[in-house]
Design an enzyme around this catalytic site. Structure first.
Site, PDB file in Angstrom:
ATOM      1  N   LYS A  23     -17.380  36.151  49.852  1.00  0.00           N
ATOM      2  CA  LYS A  23     -15.930  35.988  49.355  1.00  0.00           C
ATOM      3  C   LYS A  23     -16.129  34.314  50.309  1.00  0.00           C
ATOM      4  O   LYS A  23     -16.047  34.799  51.658  1.00  0.00           O
ATOM      5  CB  LYS A  23     -15.187  37.125  49.374  1.00  0.00           C
ATOM      6  CG  LYS A  23     -15.534  37.511  48.337  1.00  0.00           C
ATOM      7  CD  LYS A  23     -14.591  39.020  48.821  1.00  0.00           C
ATOM      8  CE  LYS A  23     -14.742  40.484  47.471  1.00  0.00           C
ATOM      9  NZ  LYS A  23     -13.686  41.646  47.679  1.00  0.00           N
ATOM     10  N   CYS A  24     -15.550  33.825  50.421  1.00  0.00           N
ATOM     11  CA  CYS A  24     -15.262  32.507  51.000  1.00  0.00           C
ATOM     12  C   CYS A  24     -14.025  32.040  50.800  1.00  0.00           C
ATOM     13  O   CYS A  24     -13.837  31.766  49.269  1.00  0.00           O
ATOM     14  CB  CYS A  24     -16.079  31.158  50.405  1.00  0.00           C
ATOM     15  SG  CYS A  24     -17.743  31.687  51.228  1.00  0.00           S
TER      16      CYS A  24
END
Length: 94
Positions: free
Chosen positions: A92-93
């Protein structure tokens, strides 16, 4: 940890990826890249921005914030830092 992480990555690789990402590397970029690589190798986790900033600010005299990372690495700094430092991308960025 995959032992190949140390073997496959080098500064020439990092420079090529940075150029593709439109980043002109300077000493501040290299400090963050090297810190991130060492963090990953030592703790075997991909740091989120929050974890990375906390670790940097605990270890460096000069404190940085997320805006500093954005100014250095543009949008989605943790993804670009991961690419340039040769570590896996976070799932998850932000």
């Amino acid at each position: 940890m995959n032992k190949d992480i140390k073997k496959k990555w080098n500064t020439e690789y990092a420079k090529k990826i940075a150029k593709i990402e439109g980043i002109k590397m300077n000493k501040n970029h290299w400090k963050i890249i090297n810190f991130t690589r060492n963090f990953y190798i030592q703790f075997k986790i991909i740091p989120s921005i929050r974890i990375l900033l906390t670790a940097i600010n605990q270890n460096w005299k000069h404190k940085i914030d997320s805006l500093t990372l954005i100014n250095l690495f543009s949008t989605n700094p943790i993804l670009k830092i991961s690419k340039i430092s040769g570590i896996p991308y976070p799932k998850k960025c932000i």
